[in-house]
Enzyme design. Structure first.
Site, PDB file in Angstrom:
ATOM      1  N   GLU A 107       0.836  -1.192   0.000  1.00 29.08           N
ATOM      2  CA  GLU A 107       0.000   0.000   0.000  1.00 29.08           C
ATOM      3  C   GLU A 107       0.881   1.257   0.000  1.00 29.08           C
ATOM      4  O   GLU A 107       1.859   1.323   0.742  1.00 29.08           O
ATOM      5  CB  GLU A 107      -0.903   0.004   1.238  1.00 29.08           C
ATOM      6  CG  GLU A 107      -1.817  -1.212   1.336  1.00 29.08           C
ATOM      7  CD  GLU A 107      -2.389  -1.384   2.737  1.00 29.08           C
ATOM      8  OE1 GLU A 107      -2.564  -0.374   3.442  1.00 29.08           O
ATOM      9  OE2 GLU A 107      -2.634  -2.538   3.130  1.00 29.08           O
ATOM     10  N   GLU A 160      -3.729  -6.526   3.716  1.00 32.72           N
ATOM     11  CA  GLU A 160      -2.457  -7.071   4.174  1.00 32.72           C
ATOM     12  C   GLU A 160      -2.363  -8.569   3.917  1.00 32.72           C
ATOM     13  O   GLU A 160      -1.280  -9.088   3.626  1.00 32.72           O
ATOM     14  CB  GLU A 160      -2.251  -6.773   5.665  1.00 32.72           C
ATOM     15  CG  GLU A 160      -1.916  -5.333   5.971  1.00 32.72           C
ATOM     16  CD  GLU A 160      -3.136  -4.415   5.942  1.00 32.72           C
ATOM     17  OE1 GLU A 160      -4.278  -4.929   5.873  1.00 32.72           O
ATOM     18  OE2 GLU A 160      -2.943  -3.183   5.985  1.00 32.72           O
ATOM     19  N   ALA A 200       3.649  -2.234  11.872  1.00 30.49           N
ATOM     20  CA  ALA A 200       3.632  -3.547  12.521  1.00 30.49           C
ATOM     21  C   ALA A 200       2.229  -3.903  13.006  1.00 30.49           C
ATOM     22  O   ALA A 200       1.845  -5.073  13.004  1.00 30.49           O
ATOM     23  CB  ALA A 200       4.613  -3.567  13.686  1.00 30.49           C
ATOM     24  N   ASP A 201       1.470  -2.897  13.414  1.00 26.06           N
ATOM     25  CA  ASP A 201       0.107  -3.128  13.876  1.00 26.06           C
ATOM     26  C   ASP A 201      -0.727  -3.806  12.793  1.00 26.06           C
ATOM     27  O   ASP A 201      -1.519  -4.715  13.060  1.00 26.06           O
ATOM     28  CB  ASP A 201      -0.546  -1.795  14.252  1.00 26.06           C
ATOM     29  CG  ASP A 201       0.373  -0.897  15.050  1.00 26.06           C
ATOM     30  OD1 ASP A 201       0.157  -0.753  16.256  1.00 26.06           O
ATOM     31  OD2 ASP A 201       1.329  -0.349  14.460  1.00 26.06           O
ATOM     32  N   PHE A 202      -0.566  -3.350  11.541  1.00 27.35           N
ATOM     33  CA  PHE A 202      -1.373  -3.856  10.436  1.00 27.35           C
ATOM     34  C   PHE A 202      -0.889  -5.220   9.948  1.00 27.35           C
ATOM     35  O   PHE A 202      -1.637  -5.951   9.294  1.00 27.35           O
ATOM     36  CB  PHE A 202      -1.360  -2.877   9.266  1.00 27.35           C
ATOM     37  CG  PHE A 202      -1.785  -1.472   9.626  1.00 27.35           C
ATOM     38  CD1 PHE A 202      -2.568  -1.217  10.750  1.00 27.35           C
ATOM     39  CD2 PHE A 202      -1.389  -0.406   8.849  1.00 27.35           C
ATOM     40  CE1 PHE A 202      -2.945   0.071  11.084  1.00 27.35           C
ATOM     41  CE2 PHE A 202      -1.769   0.895   9.170  1.00 27.35           C
ATOM     42  CZ  PHE A 202      -2.549   1.128  10.292  1.00 27.35           C
ATOM     43  N   HIS A 244      -1.839   2.090  16.432  1.00 28.04           N
ATOM     44  CA  HIS A 244      -0.768   2.505  15.524  1.00 28.04           C
ATOM     45  C   HIS A 244       0.575   2.648  16.245  1.00 28.04           C
ATOM     46  O   HIS A 244       1.469   3.331  15.755  1.00 28.04           O
ATOM     47  CB  HIS A 244      -1.114   3.848  14.870  1.00 28.04           C
ATOM     48  CG  HIS A 244      -2.354   3.826  14.041  1.00 28.04           C
ATOM     49  ND1 HIS A 244      -3.613   3.872  14.600  1.00 28.04           N
ATOM     50  CD2 HIS A 244      -2.518   3.750  12.710  1.00 28.04           C
ATOM     51  CE1 HIS A 244      -4.516   3.838  13.628  1.00 28.04           C
ATOM     52  NE2 HIS A 244      -3.880   3.758  12.469  1.00 28.04           N
TER      53      HIS A 244
END
Length: 332
Positions: A29, A58, A82-84, A127
Site C-alpha cells: 500500500e 495485508e 507492525a500493527d497492520f 498505531h
C-alpha cells in the site's frame, strides 16, 4: 560516508539493491506514491513496474509476497505498520515461516516484510505497538530492529539478500534521525551481530531499536551524575540474537538491565533474561528487565509519556539495581 536520515538510508538501500539485482522488487500500500513515510519517494518513477502499489489488504499483500518469493524473486513487502501486519499472520506464520522446512529445502522464501514499529507521538493504541516478541516466537523468521541510519541501510541490504523470510522493524520515531552512512553499495551489516553503542564497566544495558538511544542517554546521566558506568548493547538483530556479543559485555560488568518499549509481560526481554540467567546463574550479581505496562497505548500525550520507557526510567532502574555499590566483573 554521507550524513543522512534513517529514512533516506533505507531508501538508498532499496535503490542499491534494485540496481544490483533484477529479481528485487517492491510492493504494498502507498509504495507507488512514495510510501506512508516517504521511504520510497521517487522509486516508482524510476523503476516503474518494479515498485507496485496494491489494494488495502495485508493478507493479499503477504500471500503475494510468499508466492513471489517461492517463484524466484526477492520481494520487499511493505505492510505500512507492525500493527497492520497482524492482518497477514497466516501468510507470514503458516506460509512464509514454514515453507522451506515443509518442502524439505526445495523452496526458499527470500522475502522482506517491512513493518514500522513503536510509538510515534500520540498515535494511540492501534498505531503504536511493538510486536517483535510474536515474530521472534515464530520458527523460520529472521527478525531485525535497526537503531541507526547506518544499520538501517546495512541491515536492510542484508535482509534483501537473505534467503529466509525477514521481519524488518524500523522504528516510526527514528525516520528523521540523522547519522553518518557508508556510500559503499557493498557495505552490508551482518545479521546476528550486536554492537556496543556505549562502553561501560559496571552495568550492561541490552536494548534495540529506539530504546538504544534512550539507553545511551541514560548511560550519560548515570556516568555524569551517579558515578555508574553503563555499557549499552544494541542487539540490532532479535533473531538470531548475538549471545556471544552480549556474554562478553555481561562477563565484564556482572550486572544486566534489559530495556524495551514493548509491554514487559511476555516481551522479548523475558527470553533474554531467562537465557542469560541460565547461562550465568549465581555468577550474575543482578539481572532485571524493564518494559512498558500491559495496557493499551494512550492517545493522550501526557498519558503516553507516563506509559513510555525512556532514559529517565532506565536511570531510575539502574540506580535501584546498583545503588552505591561498584560491582566486580564475573569470576569463575
Amino acid at each position: 560516508m554521507t550524513r543522512m536520515s534513517y529514512l533516506e538510508a533505507s531508501r538508498r538501500a532499496v535503490i542499491e539493491e534494485l540496481d544490483r539485482d533484477p529479481t528485487v522488487w517492491v510492493f504494498g500500500e502507498d509504495v507507488a506514491n512514495g510510501g506512508l513515510f516517504g521511504q520510497y519517494a521517487g522509486l516508482h518513477e524510476k523503476y516503474g513496474p518494479r515498485v507496485v502499489g496494491t489494494a488495502i489488504s495485508e493478507a493479499a499483500i503477504g500471500g503475494a509476497g510468499v508466492g513471489a518469493a517461492m517463484a524466484g524473486t526477492r520481494p520487499i513487502v511493505d505492510l505500512r505498520m507492525a500493527d497492520f501486519a497482524l492482518c497477514a499472520v497466516d501468510e507470514i506464520v503458516n506460509q512464509a515461516a514454514k515453507a522451506r522446512y515443509m518442502l524439505g529445502g526445495q523452496s526458499r522464501i527470500p522475502l522482506v516484510m517491512r513493518m514500522p514499529t513503536g510509538i510515534p507521538l500520540a498515535s494511540a493504541a492501534q498505531h503504536s505497538n511493538c510486536t517483535e516478541a510474536f515474530w521472534v516466537h515464530t520458527p523460520g523468521l529472521v527478525v531485525i530492529a535497526p537503531a541507526t541510519p547506518q544499520d538501517n541501510k546495512g541491515l536492510l541490504k542484508a535482509a534483501i539478500r537473505c534467503d529466509d523470510p525477514v521481519i524488518y522493524m524500523e522504528h516510526k520515531a527514528l525516520w528523521r534521525l540523522e547519522g553518518e552512512v557508508s556510500d559503499d553499495p557493498d557495505a552490508v551489516t551482518p545479521i546476528g551481530v550486536c554492537r556496543i553503542a556505549h562502553e561501560g564497566s559496571d552495568l550492561t544495558i541490552v536494548a534495540w531499536s529506539e530504546m538504544v538511544h534512550q539507553a545511551v542517554a541514560a548511560a550519560a546521566v548515570l556516568a555524569g551524575t551517579h558515578g555508574i558506568s553503563a555499557e549499552v548493547v544494541d542487539l540490532r538483530t532479535l533473531w538470531p540474537w548475538d549471545f556471544a556479543g552480549v556474554r562478553k559485555s555481561v562477563e565484564k560488568t556482572g550486572n544486566v538491565l534489559i530495556a524495551h518499549e514493548a509491554p514487559e509481560t511476555g516481551g522479548f526481554g523475558a527470553e533474554l533474561y531467562a537465557t542469560l540467567h541460565s547461562q550465568f546463574g549465581h555468577r550474575l550479581r543482578q539481572i532485571q528487565r524493564l518494559g512498558a505496562p500491559r495496557m493499551p497505548i494512550p492517545f493522550s500525550s501526557a498519558l503516553e509519556s507516563s506509559w513510555r520507557i525512556n532514559a529517565a526510567t532506565i536511570v531510575a532502574a539502574a540506580r535501584e539495581m546498583l545503588g552505591e555499590q561498584r560491582p566486580a566483573a564475573l569470576t569463575g
